[in-house]
Design a protein around this motif. Structure first.
Motif, mmCIF file in Angstrom:
data_model
loop_
_atom_site.group_PDB
_atom_site.id
_atom_site.type_symbol
_atom_site.label_atom_id
_atom_site.label_comp_id
_atom_site.label_asym_id
_atom_site.label_seq_id
_atom_site.Cartn_x
_atom_site.Cartn_y
_atom_site.Cartn_z
ATOM 1 N N LYS A 445 0.849 -1.198 0.000
ATOM 2 C CA LYS A 445 0.000 0.000 0.000
ATOM 3 C C LYS A 445 0.878 1.239 0.000
ATOM 4 C CE LYS A 445 -4.011 0.170 1.958
ATOM 5 N NZ LYS A 445 -5.190 0.100 2.870
ATOM 6 N N ARG A 446 0.260 2.325 -0.387
ATOM 7 C CA ARG A 446 0.968 3.587 -0.383
ATOM 8 C C ARG A 446 1.265 3.976 1.066
ATOM 9 N NH1 ARG A 446 2.410 7.286 -3.599
ATOM 10 N NH2 ARG A 446 2.359 9.499 -3.028
ATOM 11 N N LEU A 447 2.463 4.492 1.309
ATOM 12 C CA LEU A 447 2.760 5.006 2.643
ATOM 13 C C LEU A 447 1.719 6.078 2.960
ATOM 14 C CD1 LEU A 447 4.898 5.109 5.007
ATOM 15 C CD2 LEU A 447 5.831 7.106 3.809
ATOM 16 N N PRO A 448 0.966 5.926 4.071
ATOM 17 C CA PRO A 448 -0.046 6.946 4.371
ATOM 18 C C PRO A 448 0.629 8.303 4.565
ATOM 19 C CG PRO A 448 -0.293 5.029 5.804
ATOM 20 C CD PRO A 448 1.008 4.869 5.082
ATOM 21 N N GLU A 449 -0.038 9.341 4.149
ATOM 22 C CA GLU A 449 0.496 10.686 4.354
ATOM 23 C C GLU A 449 0.480 11.020 5.842
ATOM 24 O OE1 GLU A 449 2.342 12.807 3.287
ATOM 25 O OE2 GLU A 449 1.335 14.424 2.210
ATOM 26 N N PHE A 450 1.526 11.675 6.327
ATOM 27 C CA PHE A 450 1.499 12.167 7.710
ATOM 28 C C PHE A 450 2.409 13.367 7.829
ATOM 29 C CE2 PHE A 450 4.488 8.526 7.570
ATOM 30 C CZ PHE A 450 5.667 9.136 7.969
ATOM 31 N N GLN A 451 2.209 14.093 8.904
ATOM 32 C CA GLN A 451 2.987 15.313 9.143
ATOM 33 C C GLN A 451 3.967 15.111 10.285
ATOM 34 O OE1 GLN A 451 0.995 19.291 9.786
ATOM 35 N NE2 GLN A 451 1.939 19.048 11.786
ATOM 36 N N VAL A 452 5.201 15.519 10.055
ATOM 37 C CA VAL A 452 6.223 15.437 11.101
ATOM 38 C C VAL A 452 6.905 16.785 11.261
ATOM 39 C CG1 VAL A 452 6.779 12.961 11.033
ATOM 40 C CG2 VAL A 452 7.754 14.524 9.322
ATOM 41 N N VAL A 453 7.676 16.897 12.351
ATOM 42 C CA VAL A 453 8.389 18.132 12.657
ATOM 43 C C VAL A 453 9.881 17.874 12.478
ATOM 44 C CG1 VAL A 453 8.949 19.757 14.515
ATOM 45 C CG2 VAL A 453 6.620 18.874 14.291
ATOM 46 N N TYR A 454 10.548 18.756 11.762
ATOM 47 C CA TYR A 454 12.002 18.613 11.632
ATOM 48 C C TYR A 454 12.663 18.803 13.000
ATOM 49 C CZ TYR A 454 12.307 18.554 6.536
ATOM 50 O OH TYR A 454 12.229 18.191 5.217
ATOM 51 N N GLN A 455 13.500 17.829 13.372
ATOM 52 C CA GLN A 455 14.239 17.965 14.620
ATOM 53 C C GLN A 455 15.085 19.243 14.615
ATOM 54 O OE1 GLN A 455 14.181 16.000 17.384
ATOM 55 N NE2 GLN A 455 15.683 17.297 18.409
ATOM 56 N N ALA A 456 15.642 19.594 13.477
ATOM 57 C CA ALA A 456 16.630 20.673 13.430
ATOM 58 C C ALA A 456 16.037 22.069 13.598
ATOM 59 C CB ALA A 456 17.413 20.621 12.122
ATOM 60 N N ASP A 457 14.825 22.291 13.105
ATOM 61 C CA ASP A 457 14.343 23.679 13.125
ATOM 62 C C ASP A 457 12.886 23.850 13.508
ATOM 63 O OD1 ASP A 457 12.946 22.932 10.896
ATOM 64 O OD2 ASP A 457 14.096 24.127 9.490
ATOM 65 N N GLY A 458 12.179 22.761 13.800
ATOM 66 C CA GLY A 458 10.812 22.901 14.277
ATOM 67 C C GLY A 458 9.778 23.137 13.201
ATOM 68 N N SER B 222 29.864 23.152 10.560
ATOM 69 C CA SER B 222 29.946 23.540 11.967
ATOM 70 C C SER B 222 29.357 22.445 12.831
ATOM 71 C CB SER B 222 29.139 24.838 12.180
ATOM 72 O OG SER B 222 29.010 25.121 13.558
ATOM 73 N N ASN B 223 29.851 22.322 14.049
ATOM 74 C CA ASN B 223 29.218 21.406 14.995
ATOM 75 C C ASN B 223 28.321 22.150 15.987
ATOM 76 O OD1 ASN B 223 31.116 22.664 16.522
ATOM 77 N ND2 ASN B 223 32.147 20.808 17.258
ATOM 78 N N PHE B 224 28.030 23.404 15.676
ATOM 79 C CA PHE B 224 27.103 24.166 16.514
ATOM 80 C C PHE B 224 25.711 23.558 16.336
ATOM 81 C CE2 PHE B 224 24.120 27.756 17.007
ATOM 82 C CZ PHE B 224 24.354 28.022 18.344
ATOM 83 N N PRO B 225 25.056 23.153 17.430
ATOM 84 C CA PRO B 225 23.866 22.309 17.266
ATOM 85 C C PRO B 225 22.611 23.035 16.754
ATOM 86 C CG PRO B 225 24.347 22.631 19.597
ATOM 87 C CD PRO B 225 25.483 23.238 18.841
ATOM 88 N N ASP B 226 22.511 24.348 16.926
ATOM 89 C CA ASP B 226 21.257 25.024 16.581
ATOM 90 C C ASP B 226 21.355 25.819 15.283
ATOM 91 O OD1 ASP B 226 20.005 23.961 18.744
ATOM 92 O OD2 ASP B 226 20.168 25.746 20.010
ATOM 93 N N ILE B 227 22.196 25.365 14.389
ATOM 94 C CA ILE B 227 22.500 26.193 13.224
ATOM 95 C C ILE B 227 21.327 26.306 12.250
ATOM 96 C CG2 ILE B 227 23.499 24.488 11.638
ATOM 97 C CD1 ILE B 227 25.959 26.726 11.750
ATOM 98 N N ARG B 228 20.301 25.470 12.391
ATOM 99 C CA ARG B 228 19.123 25.610 11.532
ATOM 100 C C ARG B 228 17.996 26.363 12.231
ATOM 101 N NH1 ARG B 228 20.587 25.973 6.754
ATOM 102 N NH2 ARG B 228 18.358 26.166 6.378
ATOM 103 N N LYS B 229 18.297 26.968 13.368
ATOM 104 C CA LYS B 229 17.322 27.838 14.036
ATOM 105 C C LYS B 229 17.804 29.280 13.919
ATOM 106 C CE LYS B 229 15.991 24.476 17.643
ATOM 107 N NZ LYS B 229 16.880 23.321 17.482
ATOM 108 N N VAL B 230 16.894 30.221 14.068
ATOM 109 C CA VAL B 230 17.322 31.595 14.270
ATOM 110 C C VAL B 230 18.037 31.629 15.618
ATOM 111 C CG1 VAL B 230 16.568 33.978 14.622
ATOM 112 C CG2 VAL B 230 15.369 32.515 12.981
#
Lengths: 619, 619
Positions: A445-458, B222-230
């Motif tokens: 089946k098709r992977l169901p669509e879902f929403q996630v948050v990027y760990q890096a920037d929210g 860079s190894n600065f962890p928040d580089i994808r945030k403001v």
């Protein structure tokens, strides 16, 4: 333009199917030629409904936002029926939301075909490996099936001719000289009257329906109150389907005649169609402010005997191999989805990521084994759907909801194959349960669509918008609550190390070397979706394979996601929607076309490896 | 191109301000010429933050979706400071959401200026009344202020010259011949070194700040962890502002030197800027994978003595009349917003919708009275904001939140004028309360953004996306619960009838005749937002003026909205957010630029009429 002497893929027809197929070969060195008898891109065209799965495909091509911005949204459906008090005319029965909860997104939008083609075409222009030649028809084709086992052979030989014309081209040459071209593969995206289908001796099986319909796109002048909603107008004399469009227009599908002695659709006049419409709409008025387009047709419901021939060197896609009524809005959608199924398989093989000719052919056979059942299901659905129009039904509500869900593609489940592994210990798809109209996590089946948050920037993303059509498989590791559960964290470390390891013990050959490996070397992109508290996790403390380092670009910050609340789009509730245990997790092989290839235990590295060994991508 | 001999408006400078101004004259017969010394459209440019109010402006120009699709979203801000344990280096203090609840939408996105210009320019191309001439500089200007009282006069005479070049144009002519052109109005959108400003003898008042900054756009390693945030990185040696961009790049604003003996920014090297950055970022590493652009600058904080001269025939817009630091991301935003304030006033006058030359001049004077205070506030804010960077502050959190709100434009309140009527009985703006950083419904403030549901089809819109920049005023009737409250329904009927009535008793002259009146004849568009149960209301039973009939297009279905739940975007809670009583309602005059002109009782027809009489649009 002088034709190249040989190409990897020759595509006949630059409509939605051909353009969608060609979009798979952007950013590659695969040489593709599309030919089309039209003199150039379509500049106008009829409105078409775009299903959510089709919009997901556009997102993977990077053109989703533009298409969505131009599209008209449909969110309410009004059902009208004959007056219950026995009087003449119709009355509103109910208004329902045009929404299927399982999708988590808009079920359908409207955009005219020419604009859809425009965006897909524009997307090809920067890629010189893909060429389009208009005003060109194929004159003959020869396919040497004996060569089909030789990966690098060109078994296809085609003669191309200019469309008959008295004009000379810019250089003073006549344009109808014939040219010969060789190809590794040929694909017919040339519509219901497909030339290639006839050459391949593929027959269409099925019938014409016993109704003649009129279809009209117009700016309505009417006192009918629900004219900006999708409407099913069920009078004693038949059912009109009304669909709002942009530019203040609506489209009406109007039953004009049914029975055994039908008029030729060519003989229907606009006046007769409008009369039929007014009879059903009565007592409401209907006049046309302006008419953008109208036509009359009789539906043929037919499916080709084969979708591929000549040892999987020739393929038929879309209308070329199945036809049905346009009412459920499945025509363009199914064509694009056919093409989407075929394209990545050809890309993988032409990029030499499959190590044997036999494995390549086995993979290409899944085009027919996966898409022909979809076409057959669609015809069966279409018959029932047209009956729903023909006569009032006591179960209308239930049937209608089923129909809405069906048209989303939620019921599509590709059969087991080298590209679709059942769960360990499961031998028959039947053991997986019915699951037919559900957005669940099931192989095939098709992977169901879902929403996630990027760990890096929210910021958020929907998963299919993230899974760009690069040709890469993805391993989607649902690692669970890796903060609360140290055993999950340990499993993740072990899995991460093996995925990155070079040599026969690891999968580094597919995931790309961690240093300097760009998208070209990456056949398997590793992604991580955890459900731990997001602020308890430092991205750079996770296994390397989920945030690889490049000497030119530093870390890749876009592979790790949280199932978490967001600033503007709420919480995706991914684990809950997909029924994944937070204490257990799982690992999902996602095919390049967004279908689920395998669902595995979170630390089942051997299962992952076995999948790619089965495909012939890893020895 | 041969110049026209005369134009209505001559715009010097085709950057963001000039292009935004020109966008006001689409779909009109107003002749506009933009000249720019550049050889053509900018193809690259620095990233710029787009505030939500600026994105709203793009939506009213019809280019919001494209710009948003290309923009990078910023949703989290990390604050870093010196280590609290006294050790060397910095540590994370907190991560906050980059969100201002009052806005109800994303506060800021990033898109490079060249792309913003591209979309505004493309939007002009279909409109032959607007022409752009590159490679052109003004050589001299004469303005005959004595003519400024004659509406149809051309008081402005300008000599244009080709940019000095040895090349010949396509036809073999030298391109530096001078041409003379007459204009009714001239507008300087020609940046910080404005030529027109000097010609008009407008002086900039203010100072240079005492810091030199470096700015770098690069792919960071860079190894600065928040580089994808403001990030605000506050070390003892200064504060870096880090802003993520697309293409894996980040932008860094780096303090390099401060004090009284400053180096010339021209003498700063890239290496010295990077050294300063590394000192602040320590112990984290920073290298450039690739550098897209870098520069060094010292900030001038200055505001022009006048924004218009010569009896309101010459205007200065954007950087031409105020400069400040780029750090708060206000430069391009304020330029576009200046232009947005001026454009509709010129359009109204040139379309002869203002019945006297005196009233026209009075309206044009509000450009300076409305925008100069904004520039002064911005400078004051900028001084405080830079201090926030210069030294650690105990009230950082509070000040920072104030700053975030300020940059949204939430504090802008234009003073009372013919275009901004205070509430009946209120004589001073002070009586309206402070309301400074709140999204409320107050004359002189921007109409707060909100989401409504179309009565006709259940889809949603945000109100500013609906208020296209056509030059029309809107009367937004918050009719309340017109099902539950029959007195409200009665008031609506009465108001509707008077709004539609022809002659001196009604406002039909402004709302357009109901039959055949297209957008050209409509100066006041009547919109209705009710909070009754949506399915209890039939659109066609509402007063005609809210769903007017056209002989060519039938009914207008897009003027009536419900404050209701929606299929996909939730409930807008408009009445609650705007503090409008459901049992009382109100009527709001919204100016063509989306600012509130007057807030009235729901049946105060005389108040509506008085507003337009005051402007000189109705006798």
């Amino acid at each position: 333009m002088a034709n190249p002497e040989s190409v990897d893929i020759l595509i006949i027809g630059a409509g939605p199917a051909g353009l969608a197929l060609a979009n798979w070969f952007r950013n590659s060195n695969i040489r593709v030629l599309l030919v089309d008898k039209k003199p150039g891109p379509t500049t106008r065209g009829q409105a078409e409904g775009l299903k959510s799965t089709t919009n997901e495909i556009f997102e993977t091509f990077g053109i989703g936002a533009q298409i969505t911005a131009e599209s008209w949204r449909l969110e309410e459906i009004a059902i009208w029926g004959a007056r219950k008090d026995g009087g003449a005319g119709i009355e509103r029965e109910q208004v329902i939301q045009d929404k299927v909860e399982e999708l988590g997104k808009i079920r359908e939008t409207m955009l005219q075909q020419s604009r859809v083609e425009h965006h897909m075409l524009q997307n090809l222009l920067p890629h010189s490996n893909i060429q389009i030649q208009y005003d060109t028809v194929p004159a003959s084709v020869k396919i040497d099936a004996a060569l089909s086992n030789e990966t690098d052979a060109y078994p296809v030989e085609v003669t191309l001719a200019g469309v008959a014309s008295d004009e000379e081209d810019f250089y003073g040459n006549g344009t109808d000289a014939e040219e010969r071209i060789r190809a590794k593969y040929i694909v017919g995206c040339d519509g219901a009257r497909s030339w290639l289908r006839k050459q391949l001796n593929v027959t269409l099986e099925g019938d014409l329906t016993d109704s003649v319909f009129g279809v009209v796109d117009m700016v309505p002048k009417s006192n009918f109150p629900d004219i900006r909603k999708v409407c099913y107008l069920r009078a004693d004399t038949g059912t009109i389907l009304l669909v709002p469009r942009s530019n203040k227009e609506v489209r009406l599908y109007i039953p004009v005649e049914s029975g055994s002695a039908l008029p030729d659709p060519k003989d229907l006049t606009f006046a007769r169609i409008m009369d039929a419409a007014r009879r059903i709409l009565s007592p409401y008025t209907l006049d046309a402010g302006s008419v953008a387009w109208w036509s009359a047709y009789r539906v043929g419901q037919r499916v080709g005997s084969h979708f591929s021939t000549h040892g999987e060197r020739a393929f038929l896609v879309g209308d070329a191999v199945h036809t049905h009524s346009p009412k459920a809005g499945q025509g363009m959608n199914t064509s694009i989805q056919d093409a989407y199924n075929l394209g990545w398989k050809l890309r993988l093989i032409l990029h030499k990521h499959i190590h044997s000719a036999g494995a390549a052919q086995t993979l290409l056979r899944t085009y027919e084994s996966e898409r022909r059942p979809v076409a057959l299901d669609l015809i069966a659905f279409d018959r029932g759907y047209l009956k729903l129009f023909a006569a009032p039904s006591a179960q209308f509500d239930t049937e209608f909801l089923r129909a809405m869900k069906f048209t989303t593609g939620l019921s599509i489940r590709y059969p087991p194959s080298r590209a679709v592994h059942l769960h360990r210990g499961v031998t028959s798809p039947a053991d997986l349960g019915p699951s037919l109209l559900k957005a669940d996590l099931v192989p095939g089946k098709r992977l169901p669509e879902f929403q996630v948050v990027y760990q890096a920037d929210g910021t958020t993303t929907r998963i299919h918008a993230r899974l760009h059509a690069t040709g890469a498989f993805r391993l989607l590791v649902f690692a669970g609550d890796i903060v609360g559960q140290t055993q999950l964290r340990d499993k993740l470390e072990t899995l991460g190390a093996r995925l990155a390891a070079p040599g026969p013990e690891g999968l580094g050959e597919l995931t790309g070397t961690l240093s300097g490996g760009g998208p070209d070397t990456m056949r398997l992109e590793t992604l991580l979706v955890h459900c731990a508290e997001r602020d308890k996790i430092e991205l750079l403390s996770l296994p390397d394979v989920f945030r690889p380092w490049s000497e030119t670009e530093g870390y890749d910050y876009w592979r790790v996601f949280a199932d978490a609340d967001s600033a503007y789009e709420g919480h995706g509730h991914v684990y809950e929607r997909l029924e994944i245990e937070r204490e257990t997790g799982c690992a999902v092989v996602v095919r390049p076309d967004g279908y689920v290839g395998a669902v595995l235990e979170v630390d089942d590295f051997e299962g992952v490896k076995g999948y790619f060994q089965g495909l012939g991508m890893f020895r």
